[in-house]
Write a protein that holds these residues in place. Sequence first.
Motif, PDB file in Angstrom:
ATOM      1  N   GLY A  12       0.744  -1.137   0.138  1.00  0.00           N
ATOM      2  CA  GLY A  12      -0.060  -0.065  -0.113  1.00  0.00           C
ATOM      3  C   GLY A  12       0.644   1.203   0.101  1.00  0.00           C
ATOM      4  N   PHE A  13       1.856   1.032   0.318  1.00  0.00           N
ATOM      5  CA  PHE A  13       3.031   2.254   0.428  1.00  0.00           C
ATOM      6  C   PHE A  13       3.829   2.369  -1.042  1.00  0.00           C
ATOM      7  N   GLU A  14       3.491   1.779  -1.890  1.00  0.00           N
ATOM      8  CA  GLU A  14       4.196   1.636  -3.160  1.00  0.00           C
ATOM      9  C   GLU A  14       4.645   3.126  -3.785  1.00  0.00           C
ATOM     10  N   ARG A  15       3.588   3.962  -3.630  1.00  0.00           N
ATOM     11  CA  ARG A  15       3.552   5.244  -4.353  1.00  0.00           C
ATOM     12  C   ARG A  15       4.779   6.109  -3.479  1.00  0.00           C
ATOM     13  N   ILE A  16       4.924   5.690  -2.396  1.00  0.00           N
ATOM     14  CA  ILE A  16       5.921   6.367  -1.672  1.00  0.00           C
ATOM     15  C   ILE A  16       7.361   5.988  -2.382  1.00  0.00           C
ATOM     16  N   ARG A  17       7.525   4.949  -2.599  1.00  0.00           N
ATOM     17  CA  ARG A  17       8.738   4.143  -3.198  1.00  0.00           C
ATOM     18  C   ARG A  17       8.880   5.107  -4.448  1.00  0.00           C
ATOM     19  N   ASP A  18       7.774   5.168  -5.243  1.00  0.00           N
ATOM     20  CA  ASP A  18       7.888   6.049  -6.611  1.00  0.00           C
ATOM     21  C   ASP A  18       8.502   7.477  -6.739  1.00  0.00           C
ATOM     22  N   GLU A  19       7.840   7.984  -5.545  1.00  0.00           N
ATOM     23  CA  GLU A  19       8.239   9.268  -5.371  1.00  0.00           C
ATOM     24  C   GLU A  19       9.744   9.688  -4.798  1.00  0.00           C
ATOM     25  N   PHE A  20      10.131   8.666  -3.916  1.00  0.00           N
ATOM     26  CA  PHE A  20      11.556   8.671  -3.579  1.00  0.00           C
ATOM     27  C   PHE A  20      12.464   8.601  -5.099  1.00  0.00           C
ATOM     28  N   ALA A  21      12.187   7.704  -5.712  1.00  0.00           N
ATOM     29  CA  ALA A  21      12.887   7.220  -6.578  1.00  0.00           C
ATOM     30  C   ALA A  21      12.699   8.514  -7.890  1.00  0.00           C
ATOM     31  N   GLU A  22      11.680   9.244  -7.996  1.00  0.00           N
ATOM     32  CA  GLU A  22      11.527  10.199  -8.873  1.00  0.00           C
ATOM     33  C   GLU A  22      12.599  11.467  -8.260  1.00  0.00           C
ATOM     34  N   GLY A  23      12.774  11.411  -7.216  1.00  0.00           N
ATOM     35  CA  GLY A  23      13.677  12.503  -6.635  1.00  0.00           C
ATOM     36  C   GLY A  23      15.135  12.512  -7.155  1.00  0.00           C
ATOM     37  N   ALA A 385       2.616  12.291  -0.805  1.00  0.00           N
ATOM     38  CA  ALA A 385       2.104  11.199  -1.390  1.00  0.00           C
ATOM     39  C   ALA A 385       1.691  10.220  -0.092  1.00  0.00           C
ATOM     40  N   LEU A 386       2.382  10.470   1.090  1.00  0.00           N
ATOM     41  CA  LEU A 386       2.133   9.748   2.244  1.00  0.00           C
ATOM     42  C   LEU A 386       0.745  10.157   2.840  1.00  0.00           C
ATOM     43  N   ARG A 387       0.593  11.600   2.888  1.00  0.00           N
ATOM     44  CA  ARG A 387      -0.796  12.181   3.205  1.00  0.00           C
ATOM     45  C   ARG A 387      -1.830  11.701   2.385  1.00  0.00           C
ATOM     46  N   ALA A 388      -1.833  11.432   1.004  1.00  0.00           N
ATOM     47  CA  ALA A 388      -2.932  10.753   0.269  1.00  0.00           C
ATOM     48  C   ALA A 388      -3.142   9.436   0.812  1.00  0.00           C
ATOM     49  N   LYS A 389      -1.894   8.637   1.013  1.00  0.00           N
ATOM     50  CA  LYS A 389      -1.911   7.102   1.355  1.00  0.00           C
ATOM     51  C   LYS A 389      -2.765   6.978   2.469  1.00  0.00           C
ATOM     52  N   LEU A 390      -2.575   7.972   3.483  1.00  0.00           N
ATOM     53  CA  LEU A 390      -3.164   7.922   4.698  1.00  0.00           C
ATOM     54  C   LEU A 390      -4.534   8.458   4.894  1.00  0.00           C
ATOM     55  N   GLY A 391      -4.983   9.167   3.718  1.00  0.00           N
ATOM     56  CA  GLY A 391      -6.323   9.630   3.516  1.00  0.00           C
ATOM     57  C   GLY A 391      -6.525  10.848   4.346  1.00  0.00           C
TER      58      GLY A 391
END
Length: 392
Positions: A12-23, A385-391
Motif C-alpha cells: 500500500g505504500f508503493e507510491r511512496i517508493r515511486d516518489e522517492f525514486a523520482e527525486g 504522497a504519504l498524506r494521500a496514502k493515509l487519506g
Amino acid sequence: MTLQIHGTVAPGFERIRDEFAEGFSEKPHMGAALSILHDGAPVVDLWGGVADERTHAPWSEQTVSVIFSCTKGLVSILAARLVQDGLLDYEAPVTKYWAEFAAAGKEDVRVKHLLSHRSGLSAPRSPLTVEQITDWDHVVRELGAQKPLWEPDSGYAYHAITHGWLIGEVIRRVSGRSVGQYFADLITTPLGVDAWIGLPAHQSSLVAHMQVGSTLAELTAQQAAARNPVETDWSGLAMTLGGALAPELIGPGDEDGFNSPAIRAAEIPGAGGIASARALAAIWSATITNSGGARLLDDETIATATVPQSEGSPVWNVPGPWPRWGMGFQLDSEARRYTTPHGFGHDGAGGQVAFADPAAGIGFAYLTNQMEAINDLRGTRIVDALRAKLGL
C-alpha cells in the motif's frame, strides 16, 4: 549508472517508493534515504544513489549524513524532555541557568526566546573562524557577552547556527552533560540508533559526502548579487558566522564546512547532527508513541512545546513563505506541510525533512547529500504522497 533503490515498503505504500525514486531524476550523483514509521512500525525503509560523487561509492544501508538544521529539532526534543522532567522552565529567564547571559541587556530574555528565534542573537557581531566554532566555550562566551541585534522578543529572525549553542548551553548547565552526551544518554543509546551531535572518529567512514546542487548554487549567487554593500547582511552572517562557513554550509573544498572532519566531530547543535534516515524516523516516532522501547515525550509536553511562538514576517527582509516555530520545533506552515496540521519537526538545509505527526502516527525522515534550494520538492512530494496514502 542505473539507479537502484534498495530497501522495503509495506503493501500500500508503493507510491511512496515511486516518489522517492523520482527525486533522483536528472541527478546522477545524488544519494538519499527515506524512513517512515506508522504507529511505531516501519512501513518505508529505502536508500539509493551515490554516497560520494568523488569516488562513486554507493549509498548503503549503513550510510549516515549531515542533517543540518534537522539537528535543531533533536535539540528541541532534549529541551522539551528537561521541561517534562521538571528541570527546565520555558518561561524562566535564561539567567536562571546561565548567569553570564545577563550581559549587554539580556537579563529578561527567556528560555522560550532562545528556542523560538526571538533572542536577538541570530548572528555574531564579531566574525568567527573555523577553529573558534569548534570550541564550545569560546562560542558560548562570545554569545553570552553579545548585545542583541534587535530588542529581544520584539520580533524573530532565524538563528541558523547560533540556535544550537544558545539552547545547548542551557541544556549543558541544566543536565550537567554536553548536548551530544545528553542526546546519546537520553535518545540514541536507549533506541539503539545511529545519530550523533559530535561524530565519533570511528564512525567517519559511514558519512556521505555533501555536495552543492545547481539550485543551491543559483540561490546563493542571487543573494550575493542582491546584497547591499553598505548594509550589514545579518541573514547571511547567520549562516556564515562571518567567515567560518560558506553560504552553502559546505565547500568550496572537498573537506570544507560540514564536510570537514573537525566540524563533524565538534558539537554544533544548530546544524551539525549526523544520522541515518532510519535513526531520525525512529527518534521522531518515539516522541509520540512507544517506539523502539521508549517514549520520549508525553502528550502534555508536546502540546506545550508546539504552541506557536514565531511566525509571519521576520525582523530582516527575507522572502516568504515563512516557517512557524513552537519551542524550537518547526510547525506546519506554508513553508513546510506535514501529514496533518499537528506535525512538528525540523527541516534541514539542502532538502532534509524530519518530523513526527501525532495525529497521523508518523515518524518521518528524508535525507539527501545533493543540496538543493529553489523549488526543491523532493521531500515535499513524498510527504504529499504519504498524506494521500493515509487519506488525510
